[in-house]
Design a protein around this motif. Structure first.
Motif, PDB file in Angstrom:
ATOM      1  N   GLY A   1       0.812  -0.962  -0.160  1.00 48.52           N
ATOM      2  CA  GLY A   1       0.598   0.119   0.077  1.00 48.52           C
ATOM      3  C   GLY A   1       0.918   0.922  -0.335  1.00 48.52           C
TER       4      GLY A   1
ATOM      5  N   ALA B   1       0.509   3.968  -3.020  1.00 47.54           N
ATOM      6  CA  ALA B   1      -0.957   4.585  -2.112  1.00 47.54           C
ATOM      7  C   ALA B   1      -1.016   5.847  -1.023  1.00 47.54           C
TER       8      ALA B   1
ATOM      9  N   SER C   1      -4.853   2.319   2.855  1.00 47.75           N
ATOM     10  CA  SER C   1      -3.869   1.928   2.132  1.00 47.75           C
ATOM     11  C   SER C   1      -2.646   0.699   2.940  1.00 47.75           C
TER      12      SER C   1
ATOM     13  N   ASN D   1      -5.666  -0.404  -3.087  1.00 44.29           N
ATOM     14  CA  ASN D   1      -4.620   0.193  -4.087  1.00 44.29           C
ATOM     15  C   ASN D   1      -5.190   1.749  -4.496  1.00 44.29           C
TER      16      ASN D   1
END
Lengths: 269, 325
Positions: A139, A142, A219, A225
């Motif tokens: 994550g 993002a 995230s 995502n």
């Protein structure tokens, strides 16, 4: 126009240099910037651990603690800074130069962000090591994008607050205080805002910190995502130009009012 | 084109209950390029207000002001490029940074490149003889060192118009002398440069300024070269009297008794004497004063006629000494 932007960037660099170099020259900054903020996070983390909360809650608290330090920096480090610049006579010296006020504030923001990032990273590091908070590395891209957007929005909001200090000096503290506790409450610092009624959730969502914190948590903790977080990205992207425009207008207006009323250089008020 | 021009410039401030205070009232001055122009006035006369308007920090209530032809309201950014301001007793800068670092910071506010900025800092350190304390933090400097630093900051953009607001305030004699020498040097090096100086010290104004304006309660009450101003009292006589004892209100008593309004008094507890300086119209009036003093029980130690100075012009126009106001 180009030379104006160049000047703005030079001023921002110089002010950030002063902030970073001056701010870290005394070793005591480690205590104020890192050790003390860690205590607040640790106390909430221990509470959750004793209550037997799921492990994700610790990561939730750690991210909240790291992000809220940016908010503190925005209201007290950046907004309030113009009050101190005025009191020390630096604002007067600044205002007789052709340097744009936005450059000064941008420099304060960048310098403040550097110091706050050290604080935030130490919270994340200690949270990971001491409280076994776990994050989802997939994550990260993002989270990074949302973090950057959140910072731009937050520091634009900081410029609005700074303009209040420019005009009202010490009285601006009240405005900063009004923005501190309610935003800590509404942004979901230590809990998900889904516990609030819908209306309050909507109100909370108008704060960039709430959206940013929620996006980063989703995230890094849940592995969302960029596509999953598109509404976060869109909301922040809309907020940025609105807040930046508002900040510029407020700064110009407050500067003009301060010059009309003779408050620009007035100290001890 | 004048270096500084003000036309009917006024500035009011609102005080308690909406009461208006006139800080400046219809000020008209024209300062030529290359001049050292002095503005003399007691505290609260409007000197700093005028500088703040000219330096774009404050808006006038009415009237116009131009610096090198630029309107201080409509073309503030252009004005800021060509001016700088140094105030006595100011401590601007960041205490935790060194003199060098602070100066470099200010070079960036004028858009100098990093390299040019550091070069300028080195030049200024040399010009002002600050080598010994260039690497010391600002919060550890003495008053004299601070004022040298302030002047260096004021020269960072090589200003065409330099405002010096009480630049020698609170400095010891040697540093004050050094600063006066520097002011003369700045004009000599660049004849296009203008220095606008406010000061409490008459001798300083007389020594440095090509022309002087006397400001009182926001109005310009006299303007001219020191010689022209002194001619304003050429038909009058200036007397210095010494009276035994400490009488802080003696000047006021003489005014109340109907003698000249241009009288100042100063008591010295170390000598136990009160000195009077009076601008009088004739020798007979001086005799009347002495008679009145003796008749009122004062012991007159001495009386002498002295050369008129700028201080006496001020005394005549304003009715008191600068320090008494």
């Amino acid at each position: 126009m180009r030379s104006r932007i160049t000047l703005l960037l030079k001023v921002a660099y110089a002010r950030a240099y002063v902030r970073i170099k001056g701010g870290n020259r005394e070793p005591s900054w480690v205590v104020w910037e890192i050790l003390l903020p860690l205590l607040a996070v640790a106390s909430v983390a221990y509470t959750y651990m004793i209550l037997g909360a799921p492990r994700e809650y610790i990561g939730f608290v750690v991210i909240g603690g790291a992000m809220i330090s940016y908010w503190f920096n925005v209201i007290w480090g950046m907004g309030n800074a113009l009050y101190w610049e005025k009191e020390t006579g630096n604002l007067e010296t600044f205002m007789i130069t052709p340097a744009p006020l936005e450059g000064l504030l941008l420099g304060m923001a960048l310098g403040g962000m550097f110091n706050t990032t050290l604080r935030a990273l130490s919270i994340v590091l200690v949270g990971t090591m001491a409280f076994k908070a776990s994050f989802n590395p997939s994550g990260l891209p993002a989270a990074f994008l949302i973090f950057v957007l959140t910072m731009v929005a937050l520091y634009s909001l900081g410029m609005c607050i700074a303009s209040i200090f420019l005009m009202y000096s010490r009285s601006g503290w009240r405005a900063a205080e009004v923005l501190q506790e309610p935003i800590m409450f509404l942004s979901g610092l230590y809990y998900p805002i889904s516990i609030f009624p819908t209306l309050i959730q909507l109100l909370a969502s108008s704060i960039p910190l709430t959206i940013g914190m929620d996006g980063i948590r989703r995230s890094l903790l849940l592995g969302y995502n960029l596509y999953d977080l598109r509404f976060h990205v869109i909301s922040l992207s809309v907020m940025i130009p609105v807040l930046a425009y508002l900040a510029k207008r407020m700064l110009r207006y407050m500067e003009l009012r301060a010059k009309v009323e003779g408050r620009l250089t007035l100290r001890w008020m | 084109m004048y270096s500084i021009e003000t036309i009917e410039l006024s500035r009011t401030f609102k005080r308690n209950k909406g009461r208006l205070i006139y800080a400046l009232r219809d000020v008209n001055i024209k300062v030529r390029k290359g001049e050292i122009f002095g503005l003399l006035g007691p505290n609260g006369a409007g000197k700093t207000t005028l500088i703040r308007i000219l330096a774009t920090l404050l808006l006038p209530t009415s009237g116009k002001a131009y610096v090198l032809g630029y309107d201080v309201v409509g073309e503030a950014n252009k004005v800021r490029e060509v001016i700088n301001v140094v105030s006595g007793g100011e401590r601007s800068g960041y205490g935790i940074m060194t003199v060098k670092e602070n100066l470099w910071y200010f070079t960036q506010l004028y858009g100098l490149s990093r390299r040019d900025g550091w070069r300028k800092v080195r030049e200024l350190i040399e010009l002002l003889g600050m080598e010994d304390f260039a690497d010391i933090r600002l919060n550890r400097l003495s008053t004299g060192m601070i004022q040298k630093y302030n002047l260096a900051r004021g020269l960072i953009n090589d200003p065409k118009v330099l405002f010096l607001d009480e630049p020698t305030l609170g400095l010891d004699v040697e540093v004050a002398k050094y600063i006066r020498r520097l002011i003369r040097k700045l004009i000599k090096e660049d004849p296009e440069r203008t220095i606008f100086l406010t000061t409490h010290y008459m001798a300083e104004a007389e020594e440095l300024c090509d022309r002087i304006a006397i400001i009182h309660k926001g109005r310009i009450v006299a303007l001219g070269s020191p010689e022209q101003l002194k001619k304003m009292i050429c038909d009058e006589l200036v007397y210095k009297l010494e009276v035994k004892g400490i009488y802080s209100k003696l000047g006021e008593r003489l005014k109340e008794a109907g003698f000249s309004k241009a009288v100042s008094s100063k008591s010295d507890i170390t000598t136990g004497l009160t000195s009077l300086r009076m601008v009088l119209s004739s020798e007979e009036e001086a005799e009347e004063v002495v008679k009145w003093l003796i008749g009122s029980g004062y012991k007159v130690i001495s009386i002498s006629k002295v050369e008129p100075s700028l201080e006496d012009v001020f005394l005549k126009l304003v009715g008191g000494k600068l320090s008494e106001e």
